[in-house]
Scaffold this motif. Structure first.
Motif, mmCIF file in Angstrom:
data_model
loop_
_atom_site.group_PDB
_atom_site.id
_atom_site.type_symbol
_atom_site.label_atom_id
_atom_site.label_comp_id
_atom_site.label_asym_id
_atom_site.label_seq_id
_atom_site.Cartn_x
_atom_site.Cartn_y
_atom_site.Cartn_z
ATOM 1 N N TRP A 103 -1.192 5.116 -0.442
ATOM 2 C CA TRP A 103 -0.497 3.845 -0.651
ATOM 3 C C TRP A 103 -0.235 3.130 0.669
ATOM 4 O O TRP A 103 -0.384 1.907 0.759
ATOM 5 N N LEU A 104 0.153 3.896 1.682
ATOM 6 C CA LEU A 104 0.365 3.279 2.991
ATOM 7 C C LEU A 104 -0.934 2.685 3.531
ATOM 8 O O LEU A 104 -0.940 1.602 4.131
ATOM 9 N N GLY A 105 -2.058 3.395 3.315
ATOM 10 C CA GLY A 105 -3.345 2.882 3.764
ATOM 11 C C GLY A 105 -3.714 1.596 3.050
ATOM 12 O O GLY A 105 -4.220 0.644 3.673
ATOM 13 N N ARG A 106 -3.474 1.552 1.726
ATOM 14 C CA ARG A 106 -3.771 0.319 0.986
ATOM 15 C C ARG A 106 -2.871 -0.827 1.462
ATOM 16 O O ARG A 106 -3.327 -1.968 1.598
ATOM 17 N N GLY A 107 -1.595 -0.516 1.697
ATOM 18 C CA GLY A 107 -0.695 -1.556 2.199
ATOM 19 C C GLY A 107 -1.118 -2.059 3.563
ATOM 20 O O GLY A 107 -1.105 -3.273 3.833
ATOM 21 N N ALA B 182 -3.748 -6.104 7.099
ATOM 22 C CA ALA B 182 -4.857 -6.511 7.969
ATOM 23 C C ALA B 182 -5.620 -7.686 7.362
ATOM 24 O O ALA B 182 -5.990 -8.633 8.069
ATOM 25 N N LEU B 183 -5.842 -7.631 6.043
ATOM 26 C CA LEU B 183 -6.530 -8.731 5.367
ATOM 27 C C LEU B 183 -5.735 -10.030 5.518
ATOM 28 O O LEU B 183 -6.311 -11.090 5.803
ATOM 29 N N GLY C 112 1.195 -6.424 0.958
ATOM 30 C CA GLY C 112 0.956 -5.212 1.741
ATOM 31 C C GLY C 112 2.242 -4.512 2.106
ATOM 32 O O GLY C 112 2.342 -3.277 2.031
ATOM 33 N N VAL C 113 3.260 -5.288 2.502
ATOM 34 C CA VAL C 113 4.555 -4.692 2.830
ATOM 35 C C VAL C 113 5.168 -4.043 1.594
ATOM 36 O O VAL C 113 5.719 -2.929 1.655
ATOM 37 N N VAL C 114 5.082 -4.724 0.443
ATOM 38 C CA VAL C 114 5.633 -4.169 -0.802
ATOM 39 C C VAL C 114 4.931 -2.860 -1.167
ATOM 40 O O VAL C 114 5.562 -1.885 -1.579
ATOM 41 N N VAL C 115 3.603 -2.831 -1.010
ATOM 42 C CA VAL C 115 2.849 -1.608 -1.320
ATOM 43 C C VAL C 115 3.293 -0.471 -0.403
ATOM 44 O O VAL C 115 3.467 0.672 -0.855
ATOM 45 N N MET C 116 3.504 -0.773 0.879
ATOM 46 C CA MET C 116 3.930 0.276 1.808
ATOM 47 C C MET C 116 5.331 0.775 1.465
ATOM 48 O O MET C 116 5.601 1.974 1.537
ATOM 49 N N VAL C 117 6.220 -0.137 1.091
ATOM 50 C CA VAL C 117 7.567 0.286 0.688
ATOM 51 C C VAL C 117 7.515 1.094 -0.599
ATOM 52 O O VAL C 117 8.210 2.103 -0.761
ATOM 53 N N ALA C 118 6.643 0.664 -1.534
ATOM 54 C CA ALA C 118 6.541 1.365 -2.825
ATOM 55 C C ALA C 118 5.904 2.738 -2.685
ATOM 56 O O ALA C 118 5.960 3.544 -3.617
ATOM 57 N N SER C 119 5.296 3.034 -1.528
ATOM 58 C CA SER C 119 4.642 4.334 -1.349
ATOM 59 C C SER C 119 5.624 5.486 -1.511
ATOM 60 O O SER C 119 5.235 6.578 -1.938
#
Length: 649
Positions: free
Chosen positions: A470-474, A479-480, A505-512
């Motif tokens: 999840w952190l990688g996807r965020g 980066a995108l 991306g930030v939300v995905v990293m927090v949701a990890s």
């Protein structure tokens, strides 16, 4: 009559005040003029060309330095100017063909620099300083001064002396503008920015030239002239505009772009939260009391775990589950505290001993058996004046780990690996000596803990790997978004459209952190662990039951450590000791507290073990190294284009 008397009184007061200020300030003003230097004459002549409206400008000035030393004059000529009412563009003036001479023989070398939308002219020799009075003649051309067809008028609205431009007093200032015949109006303003005070004189000659003069300009004051001709007098004259970057025109927030960016952000962030919530939802056995599993190894009915299910108090840890595993299962993270609790658990189970030592001195072990030297008091440690302290002389507190058993077959993989890495260089090691390798030891133990709880099928996937995905996807979305923002910036497109992938991306990293999910089996063990935690958190001394000689305190201490309840657990057994119960002294920790004093001052032991746990946790840290073209005839000082400033250098 009353109004007349009052008006006369106010007028007299103002006159007297002005006279008083003149008397008080006259001498200092003259002194400042002499000390700072001044331009005793400034004569500016501009000849306008009908074709295109370019101007040939001649500046003659007398620089009076007095006794002050300087290299010569410098002038600053504006080339880029902000436009009132148009934040997206600059008005461009083009200055060229610059020359400089001195008719009094002063050094007249010319250095031209362009910076921040201005041309800087330095006249003189940087290796030679001069004093006294010197005359200079500076010429240049400038394109773009004319504002064509402003309400039917071709207009020159020119800041000859920019407000705030000169550091010196200017005396005997004159401006001559020679242009095509037929000028229909002329004006001159002097003073601070926005002033509409007219110049001392304005004279039109028969040679199609207008002359404006001002006896004195104080430092910071400006002078602006305005002349108008019938529209079409200057053929080909155009205002040149260049794009100006501002926050507003870079972001380009409009109802359309705002709706697109906001909608994309809400959809993306909502989808990320929904997926994390769905995939990170724990499973549970349906129809069973939390903590129970189907009998006989049956699969049982599995559904989503309800966080509202009650947890029953449990008086023992989950069967066969070690403290580090409990800590990892409880918060889905194999953190350093879990590894530190594992070290203490291995000590309690007889695989190693933890000895408190004094480092930096003789590095001798401090035994807590009755025969060691501890000063004059029975059972007391050497503390200087008074008891209750734990000072051990010079040196810092350290711990020695001593290996006691070689048979490791009964241990889990992470426990065996931890012991082997700690004692890689021998059967005894100081914690400070582990600093260089402890980072690797800690990270490997954490990795093995994750593998253990995953192999036990308590999680649907390795929690660490799930979070990393999840952190990688965020990070990829971040980066995108960054690349998209740069591209939009280069293309002068709405940069706000690059915001959604960054936010998502930030939300995905927090949701990890919510992405790992427990299986039904893991949820059952978690319920047992939470029930045991409730016991450790609420048990009172009179509720504790243990057999004589049984060290219940030590057995459960590592679990109390992973739950943050070690101090409370020690306090419960201190209360038992005060009530006369025979509480065993831990034999796995050799410190400065004697058997007699241990349970009378349990906070000392709790703090010492806590200090060891902190060291075992944080050792990893020590190892890681007018410009708009509006008419100027209703204008003021500074409202035109261009502008000259300067002084001496």
């Amino acid at each position: 009559m009353v109004r007349t008397v009052r008006s006369t009184t106010w007028a007299l007061a103002l006159v007297l005040t002005a006279l008083l200020l003149a008397v008080l300030s006259a001498a200092p003003a003259r002194a400042d003029d002499e000390q700072a230097g001044r331009i005793s004459r400034l004569d500016v002549t501009a000849e306008l060309t009908p074709e295109g409206g370019s101007a040939d400008v001649v500046v003659e000035l007398d620089l009076d330095l007095g006794e002050e030393e300087a290299h010569g004059p410098f002038l600053v000529l504006a080339e880029l100017q902000e436009i009132v009412g148009d934040p997206d563009h600059y008005r461009r003036l083009t200055v060229g063909d610059v020359t400089a001479t001195s008719t009094t023989g002063a050094p007249d070398a010319l250095r031209v620099e362009r910076e921040d939308g201005a041309v800087q002219l330095y006249v003189g020799d940087e290796d030679v300083e001069i004093t006294g009075l010197h005359t200079y003649r500076i010429t240049y051309t400038v394109d773009g001064l004319i504002n064509p067809d402003v309400d039917g008028t071709d207009e020159l609205f020119w800041n000859v002396v920019a407000p705030g431009g000169f550091e010196l007093v200017l005396s005997d200032v004159s401006v001559t503008v020679a242009g095509p015949p037929g000028a229909i109006d002329a004006a001159c303003y002097v003073g601070a920015t926005g002033s509409t005070h007219e110049c001392d004189s304005s004279v039109a000659s028969e040679a199609a030239a207008h002359r404006f003069s001002q006896d004195r300009l104080d430092p910071g004051e400006g002078l602006t002239v305005v002349l108008g001709w019938p529209a079409g007098t200057f053929t080909g004259a155009e205002r040149e505009l260049v794009a100006r970057r501002t926050f507003a025109n870079t972001v380009q927030l409009t109802p359309l772009t705002g709706a697109l960016a906001g909608g994309a952000t809400l959809l993306g962030a909502g989808a990320a939260v929904a997926v994390a919530s769905r995939r990170g939802r724990d499973e549970a056995y349906l129809g069973l009391t939390p903590g129970l599993v189907p009998a006989g190894g049956a699969a049982g009915q599995v559904g989503r775990r309800s966080r509202r299910d009650p947890v029953a108090v449990r008086f023992t840890p989950p069967d066969g589950v070690r403290p580090g595993e409990v800590g990892t299962l409880a918060d889905e993270v194999a953190d350093p505290h879990d590894v530190a609790a594992t070290i203490v658990d291995l000590a309690v189970r007889g695989y190693l001993r933890i000895e408190e030592v004094v480092s930096g001195g003789d590095d001798e072990r401090v035994d807590d058996v009755g025969g060691d030297e501890r000063g004059d008091g029975a059972g007391g440690d050497e503390q200087g004046d008074g008891g209750g302290g734990d000072e051990q002389g010079d040196g810092d507190k350290d711990w020695r780990l001593v290996r006691l058993r070689e048979d490791l077959g009964q241990l889990e993989e992470y426990e065996r690996g931890l012991l082997e890495r700690i004692f890689a260089d021998g059967p005894s090691v100081l914690m400070t000596d582990l600093a260089d390798t402890y980072a690797l030891t800690m990270s490997t133990a954490q990795r093995d803990l994750y593998r253990t709880v995953t192999d036990r099928r308590w999680f649907r996937g390795d929690p660490q790997r799930v979070r990393r995905r999840w952190l990688g996807r965020g990070a990829g979305l971040l980066a995108l978004g960054a690349v998209a923002t740069i591209v939009l910036l280069v293309l002068h497109a709405p940069v706000i459209l690059g915001v959604p992938p960054i936010v998502v991306g930030v939300v995905v990293m927090v949701a990890s952190s919510a992405a790992p999910a427990r299986t039904a089996a893991g949820t059952a063990v978690l319920a047992q662990a939470l029930g045991f935690r409730q016991y450790l958190a609420t048990a009172e001394a009179e509720q504790i039951r243990f057999e004589e000689g049984e060290d219940l305190f030590s057995r459960y201490l590592p679990y109390a450590m992973v739950f943050g309840l070690a101090d409370r657990w020690a306090g419960v057994f201190a209360e038992l000791a005060r009530h006369g119960r025979d509480v065993p002294e831990p034999d796995w920790y050799v410190g400065t507290v004697t058997a007699a004093a241990l349970w009378s001052r349990p906070e000392t032991f709790g703090e010492t073990v806590g200090a060891f746990a902190d060291t075992a946790t944080t050792a990893v840290t020590s190892a890681s190294g007018g410009a708009g073209g509006a008419s100027g005839f209703s204008g003021s000082v500074g409202g035109g284009v261009g502008g000259m400033g300067g002084g001496s250098w």
